[in-house]
Design a protein around this motif. Structure first.
Motif, PDB file in Angstrom:
ATOM      1  N   GLU A   1       0.818  -1.212   0.000  1.00 27.16           N
ATOM      2  CA  GLU A   1       0.000   0.000   0.000  1.00 27.16           C
ATOM      3  C   GLU A   1       0.850   1.261   0.000  1.00 27.16           C
ATOM      4  N   SER A   2       2.084   1.169   0.497  1.00 30.38           N
ATOM      5  CA  SER A   2       2.991   2.321   0.453  1.00 30.38           C
ATOM      6  C   SER A   2       4.399   1.835   0.136  1.00 30.38           C
ATOM      7  N   PRO A   3       4.639   1.449  -1.125  1.00 31.71           N
ATOM      8  CA  PRO A   3       5.946   0.905  -1.501  1.00 31.71           C
ATOM      9  C   PRO A   3       7.024   1.981  -1.520  1.00 31.71           C
ATOM     10  N   ARG A   4       8.240   1.564  -1.295  1.00 30.23           N
ATOM     11  CA  ARG A   4       9.378   2.474  -1.284  1.00 30.23           C
ATOM     12  C   ARG A   4       9.734   2.873  -2.717  1.00 30.23           C
ATOM     13  N   ASN A   5       9.740   4.178  -2.967  1.00 32.24           N
ATOM     14  CA  ASN A   5      10.232   4.750  -4.221  1.00 32.24           C
ATOM     15  C   ASN A   5       9.670   4.022  -5.440  1.00 32.24           C
TER      16      ASN A   5
ATOM     17  N   LEU B   1       1.741   9.247 -14.497  1.00 35.02           N
ATOM     18  CA  LEU B   1       2.858   8.659 -13.775  1.00 35.02           C
ATOM     19  C   LEU B   1       2.812   9.175 -12.341  1.00 35.02           C
ATOM     20  N   VAL B   2       2.729   8.257 -11.375  1.00 33.72           N
ATOM     21  CA  VAL B   2       2.702   8.631  -9.964  1.00 33.72           C
ATOM     22  C   VAL B   2       4.025   8.225  -9.335  1.00 33.72           C
ATOM     23  N   LEU B   3       4.695   9.182  -8.709  1.00 33.89           N
ATOM     24  CA  LEU B   3       5.932   8.935  -7.973  1.00 33.89           C
ATOM     25  C   LEU B   3       5.575   8.854  -6.496  1.00 33.89           C
ATOM     26  N   HIS B   4       5.579   7.654  -5.965  1.00 32.88           N
ATOM     27  CA  HIS B   4       5.239   7.480  -4.551  1.00 32.88           C
ATOM     28  C   HIS B   4       6.521   7.308  -3.754  1.00 32.88           C
ATOM     29  N   PHE B   5       6.714   8.159  -2.738  1.00 31.66           N
ATOM     30  CA  PHE B   5       7.950   8.133  -1.973  1.00 31.66           C
ATOM     31  C   PHE B   5       8.039   6.904  -1.061  1.00 31.66           C
TER      32      PHE B   5
ATOM     33  N   CYS C   1      17.785  13.709   3.680  1.00 25.31           N
ATOM     34  CA  CYS C   1      16.726  13.520   4.670  1.00 25.31           C
ATOM     35  C   CYS C   1      15.528  14.403   4.364  1.00 25.31           C
ATOM     36  N   GLN C   2      15.767  15.513   3.678  1.00 24.75           N
ATOM     37  CA  GLN C   2      14.683  16.443   3.389  1.00 24.75           C
ATOM     38  C   GLN C   2      13.822  16.004   2.200  1.00 24.75           C
ATOM     39  N   GLN C   3      14.404  15.202   1.295  1.00 20.03           N
ATOM     40  CA  GLN C   3      13.756  14.942   0.025  1.00 20.03           C
ATOM     41  C   GLN C   3      13.514  13.459  -0.209  1.00 20.03           C
ATOM     42  N   GLY C   4      13.063  13.151  -1.434  1.00 21.79           N
ATOM     43  CA  GLY C   4      12.772  11.793  -1.825  1.00 21.79           C
ATOM     44  C   GLY C   4      13.997  11.081  -2.361  1.00 21.79           C
ATOM     45  N   PHE C   5      13.940  10.655  -3.624  1.00 23.82           N
ATOM     46  CA  PHE C   5      14.949   9.765  -4.169  1.00 23.82           C
ATOM     47  C   PHE C   5      15.591  10.338  -5.430  1.00 23.82           C
TER      48      PHE C   5
ATOM     49  N   SER D   1      22.166 -13.377  16.855  1.00 24.01           N
ATOM     50  CA  SER D   1      20.766 -12.965  16.751  1.00 24.01           C
ATOM     51  C   SER D   1      20.597 -11.540  16.254  1.00 24.01           C
ATOM     52  N   TRP D   2      21.682 -10.770  16.219  1.00 24.39           N
ATOM     53  CA  TRP D   2      21.622  -9.385  15.721  1.00 24.39           C
ATOM     54  C   TRP D   2      22.065  -9.284  14.256  1.00 24.39           C
ATOM     55  N   ILE D   3      22.422 -10.407  13.640  1.00 23.42           N
ATOM     56  CA  ILE D   3      22.960 -10.383  12.276  1.00 23.42           C
ATOM     57  C   ILE D   3      21.846 -10.657  11.277  1.00 23.42           C
ATOM     58  N   ARG D   4      21.800  -9.854  10.220  1.00 28.39           N
ATOM     59  CA  ARG D   4      20.798 -10.045   9.174  1.00 28.39           C
ATOM     60  C   ARG D   4      21.336  -9.493   7.857  1.00 28.39           C
ATOM     61  N   PRO D   5      20.877 -10.007   6.732  1.00 32.98           N
ATOM     62  CA  PRO D   5      21.345  -9.487   5.441  1.00 32.98           C
ATOM     63  C   PRO D   5      20.849  -8.064   5.205  1.00 32.98           C
ATOM     64  N   LEU D   6      21.653  -7.281   4.517  1.00 29.65           N
ATOM     65  CA  LEU D   6      21.212  -5.970   4.042  1.00 29.65           C
ATOM     66  C   LEU D   6      20.299  -6.191   2.841  1.00 29.65           C
ATOM     67  N   GLU D   7      19.055  -5.772   2.947  1.00 27.53           N
ATOM     68  CA  GLU D   7      18.083  -6.003   1.871  1.00 27.53           C
ATOM     69  C   GLU D   7      18.414  -5.163   0.644  1.00 27.53           C
ATOM     70  N   GLY D   8      18.114  -5.726  -0.517  1.00 24.17           N
ATOM     71  CA  GLY D   8      18.421  -5.051  -1.776  1.00 24.17           C
ATOM     72  C   GLY D   8      17.683  -3.746  -1.981  1.00 24.17           C
ATOM     73  N   VAL D   9      16.528  -3.573  -1.349  1.00 24.08           N
ATOM     74  CA  VAL D   9      15.761  -2.344  -1.532  1.00 24.08           C
ATOM     75  C   VAL D   9      16.494  -1.129  -0.976  1.00 24.08           C
TER      76      VAL D   9
END
Length: 956
Positions: free
Chosen positions: A17-21, A93-97, A146-150, A380-388
């Motif tokens: 419902e609110s995908p990244r970039n 075209l919709v640009l969703h942040f 931090c102020q803007q989108g992508f 338990s604190w280790i996890r892969p960096l996601e591609g997104v």
């Protein structure tokens, strides 16, 4: 057109419902009645931004920024674009942040659109619309700031044609999904756009500055560590801190030198195979670690414990030997693992962040690990960096760090691409390296960058926007990824970025071309608030003329759908900045709707903070008390400028609401005592984020008095009487407790622990004069400081603070000192080829790391004050009453021989002044509307000849 109920519904597509970039396309086809639909209108809004097309023709962009509870929509007349004898298509075209920033609060992906002709609805968003993610757009593009989108990465090879055209086959697209009815979802109320559409002016560059052969580092990456480490941080834009590490395995084919570059260092620690790499080089914030490594695999551990407000983290590795990176976890989709966060904190109301506890046991256990086995204790604190959150298509990093850069003479004909003519430039190619062109737009610009190119498929075009360069020095936009990458399809093509950017220089780099590349056109679609250049200024001093011109251009560049601080780094509506920007606008452009829009947006923050926020609409719940006070002052100044009592009545409840909350922060000694971002100037004045800050108490006193006056204009004088009383009590407390008789000045603050500051600043003394707090001998002493600031006082450090200094000089009638200061400080900008006004003067600690670094932002509207003060004082045009029905003309020639110019009026028309001096006689010519009463005052010691020309109103 009369407002009608919406038949359209909010729609979206995809699984989230609110995908990244996500850039998502929508289409619908519809018929037009045989008699046509010349009156057809499109109403449209989107979350977050849209570009709309009708039958392949772009009709507009939007919407304007808004609080989600009050969503703005746009209306376009599109009848001339419709075909009555065939099918028609609307495409959007919709640009969703998908992330909150400084001008957007995260909602849901959504599009709402409706085309109507009279009572007939020809098309309306519903589940019959088709949708698909824009092919070629990469969602993992870096955050700009931090102020803007992508930023953007777009691969045209993935496109299958112009999807905005009616003939496009969308049969493979999915049906849109229903998100909400009008009035549901995040968008509780729809409001029609309250300002004109922004301009779309196609402008061409002035020249190509340089040609170089360049090579990027062997490996670069941009990572969103903030959202990767603390996923919940997508919901807000408040600063956070986190504690942790990232790790990767580097495989080196042969022994050799490897350099790890952190391209915006934040105090990281680097270990390779458990060995801390202490030695580094580079000018902050760049940091480079050079090591000799044996062939084989090496474990890299990077401590990324830091405060993080948002943006991309850029890291790069270079070696002449072949190497690769891979995740220590075979299941990882990127080469890096994240370890942590062992501790994370969000900060809202203060800039004084809690210190991370570096004694945290798990943090200590992981430090210096040489392998995954040594990290077993923190598994338990280790996890892969996601591609997104990760991309190796890092245009910024490839520009900041260029292991090879070789300058070449400019071949003839290369400038052919800078116009719309049929000629094109053949781009030189190098066997070993990429081709870099630095293109000068001639001035700082803001809008949408584009180009036409003919190239082989797979050719990469990188664009990086810079504000300033000088010889070989480039001021990189650290904190802002002002870039995009376009990967060409085969043949001739055009690309125009839909992402707004501001810059003067476009660094355009052609990479990986397998054959000839022809550049046909380069341009910027300048997009600013539509203004007429009604205000003018010319004088016998060319320097003052240039300063007025850059002040005007700065103001225009920073007029978007609100005033913004700068068109490059932030594009943020900072509430306090806009008070001064509005005053400049009154004298340069005379626009009113943008000012009303800005003022109306501020109370929308009341549910997030009853002490209204300093930038809106924003996900950073930050309060600068002075910025609230400046909003009240600006509201009253608008009422006085326009004589709009209805606006005073509209805004009065909001003014009363926030000031009543501020008065609850008055302590037992009668002074404002609070925690917040207690800012006035970038200079090192004593303005702690907790305690009694003198300049805030001073401005609050003035604000309370102005609020009492506004209550009269609003017809609520009884409600404002208490504010006038509170102002009197506060003034008395300031004079009793914050004046230092021995130093003959007001101290800067009293700290939260009761310690009286031993710092005295010009800023505090200027504000005491402006706010009418200092009287009698105290006033006389402070006035003397205006002309001869004591060397022991902190000096004024920014053009923003200079605005208040000039207001004080004007009130004391020290106009020659004002002009001297303008010439000295703004003359430095002109001497450094400025076409817009700088954010800072070059005397701050953060600027001293590099002698060429003159300021952060080179286009900052809070600095455009000279255009206001030259009109008020050199031309001498000043309003005497609400609405400008009475005006004083009182030129202050100082050392000038002549001056002429115009000042726009709120109800249309201008006042024009033209004066010259010869033999102690001033010849003064004035042109003004016949209904305005003029009070003409000649300078002392001058006789004069005055002629007045009256202009008539056009008959209605």
């Amino acid at each position: 057109m009369k407002e009608t109920a919406w038949k359209a519904r909010w729609i979206w597509g995809g699984e989230k419902e609110s995908p990244r970039n996500e850039w998502r396309c929508f289409r619908s086809t519809f018929d037009v009645p045989g008699e046509g639909a010349s009156d057809a209108q499109l109403r449209i809004s989107a979350d977050s931004r849209y570009v709309a097309y009708v039958n392949g023709v772009q009709v507009g962009r939007g919407p304007v920024r808004s609080w989600p509870e009050e969503q703005f929509y746009d209306t376009y007349s599109i009848g001339h674009l419709l075909q009555s004898d065939g099918r028609n298509t609307i495409a959007v075209l919709v640009l969703h942040f998908g992330v909150t920033n400084f001008y957007y609060l995260r909602g849901k992906g959504g599009l709402l659109a409706e085309i109507a002709s009279g009572a007939d609805v020809l098309a309306a968003t519903d589940t019959s619309w088709k949708t698909e993610k824009l092919r070629g757009h990469h969602t993992a593009a870096p955050r700009m700031s931090c102020q803007q989108g992508f930023a953007e990465i777009y691969d045209a090879r993935e496109s299958d044609g112009d999807w905005t055209e009616t003939a496009y086959d969308d049969s493979s697209w999915l049906q849109a999904s229903h998100v909400a009815e009008v009035g549901e979802g995040p968008w509780k109320k729809l409001i029609p756009r309250d300002i004109p559409f922004l301009t779309e002016e196609k402008l061409y560059p002035s020249r190509i500055e340089s040609l170089q052969r360049v090579k990027p580092p062997a490996w670069t990456a941009a990572i969103d560590l903030r959202n990767a480490m603390v996923p919940g941080s997508v919901e807000h834009a408040n600063p956070i801190q986190y504690m942790g590490y990232m790790a990767t395995t580097l495989s080196l084919a042969e022994a050799g030198q490897v350099t790890v570059g952190i391209l915006q260092s934040r105090g990281e620690k680097l270990w390779i195979d458990g060995q801390r790499i202490e030695k580094s080089y580079g000018n902050d914030p760049e940091r480079y670690y050079e090591v000799e490594l044996e062939a084989g695999e090496h474990f890299l551990l990077l401590d990324i414990t830091q405060g993080d407000h948002g943006g991309a983290y850029h890291v790069a590795i270079h070696s002449e030997q072949k190497f690769s990176l891979h995740s220590p976890d075979p299941a990882g989709e990127t080469p890096w693992l994240l370890i942590g966060p062992f501790d994370d904190t969000e900060y809202v109301d203060t800039r004084e962040n809690r210190q991370i506890d570096r004694n945290e046991p798990n943090y200590i256990k992981a430090a210096g690990a040489a392998s995954m086995e040594e990290l077993a204790a923190v598994q338990s604190w280790i996890r892969p960096l996601e591609g997104v959150y990760y991309t190796e298509q890092d245009v910024f990093g490839s520009n900041v760090w260029r292991p090879e850069a070789e300058r070449y003479a400019m071949p003839s004909g290369l400038n052919a691409c800078l116009t719309a003519a049929r000629e094109y430039a053949v781009i030189p190619r190098f066997q070993d390296g990429d081709t870099e062109l630095v293109i000068d737009l001639g001035k700082q610009r803001t809008g949408f960058f584009g180009f036409k190119i003919e190239a082989p498929a797979g050719t990469v075009v990188d664009v990086y926007g810079l504000e300033y360069l000088k010889a070989d020095f480039r001021q990189h936009t650290f904190g802002l990824d002002n870039t995009f990458r376009y990967v060409c399809r085969e043949g001739r093509q055009q690309y125009e970025s839909p992402v707004r950017r501001g810059f003067r220089y476009a660094v355009l780099t052609i990479r990986g071309a397998a054959g000839p590349v022809n550049l046909h056109e380069v341009y910027m679609v300048q997009s600013t608030y539509p203004v007429a250049e009604a205000g003018t200024f010319h004088s016998s001093d060319p320097l003052l003329n240039d300063i007025w011109a850059i002040s005007q251009h700065t103001t225009r560049n920073c007029m978007e759908d609100t005033f913004v601080d700068c068109p490059s780094y932030e594009q943020t509506y900072w509430v306090g900045d806009s008070r001064n920007e509005a005053l400049v606008n009154y004298y340069v452009f005379g626009e009113l709707d943008i000012v009303k829009r800005c003022l109306r947006l501020v109370p929308g923050s009341k549910d997030r903070s009853p002490l209204y926020m300093d930038q809106v609409p924003s996900g950073w719940t930050s309060v600068i008390p002075n910025w609230t006070f400046f909003w009240v002052l600006a509201t009253m100044e608008y009422v006085e400028h326009t004589a709009d009592k209805a606006f005073a009545a509209e805004m009065w409840p909001h003014v009363r609401f926030t000031l009543e909350h501020y008065l609850t922060r008055i302590n037992a000694d009668g002074l404002l005592d609070m925690r917040g971002w207690n800012l006035l100037d970038w200079a090192p004045i004593d303005q702690p984020n907790e305690g009694i800050v003198t300049h805030q108490n001073l401005f609050l006193t003035k604000t309370l008095r102005q609020a009492a006056q506004m209550s009269v204009e609003a017809g609520k004088a009884d409600e404002g009487a208490s504010f006038a009383e509170a102002a009197g009590l506060l003034e008395q407390a300031i004079n009793d407790r914050l004046w230092d008789e021995e130093r003959g000045a007001y101290l800067d603050c009293i700290h939260a622990d009761g310690r009286r500051s031993d710092i005295y600043s010009m800023q505090t003394q200027v504000v005491a004069l402006l706010c009418g707090i200092a009287q009698g001998e105290r006033r006389a002493k402070l006035e003397s400081y205006l002309l001869q600031p004591p060397a022991s006082f902190v000096q004024i450090g920014s053009p923003f603070m200079s605005f208040f200094y000039y207001e004080a000089l004007e009130a004391m009638r020290h106009i020659p000192a004002m002009l001297d200061d303008i010439r000295r400080n703004y003359g430095l900008m002109i001497a450094n080829d400025a076409t817009t006004c700088w954010e800072m003067y070059p005397n701050f600690t953060e600027n001293r790391a590099n002698a060429d670094l003159l300021t952060r932002s080179h286009c900052h509207a809070w600095s455009a004050g000279p255009a206001y003060f030259l009109g008020r004082n050199v031309l001498g045009v000043k309003r005497l009453n609400s609405g400008w029905s009475k005006v004083r003309i009182e030129p202050a020639p100082c050392d000038l021989k002549w001056a002429r110019g115009a000042v726009p009026l709120p109800n249309g028309g201008t006042i024009e002044v033209d004066w010259s001096i010869a033999n102690d006689t001033m010849s003064l010519r004035i042109s003004a509307p016949e209904e305005i009463e003029l009070d003409v005052q000649l300078p002392e010691a001058l006789t004069g000849n005055v002629s007045i020309v009256r202009t008539k109103k056009l008959p209605l």
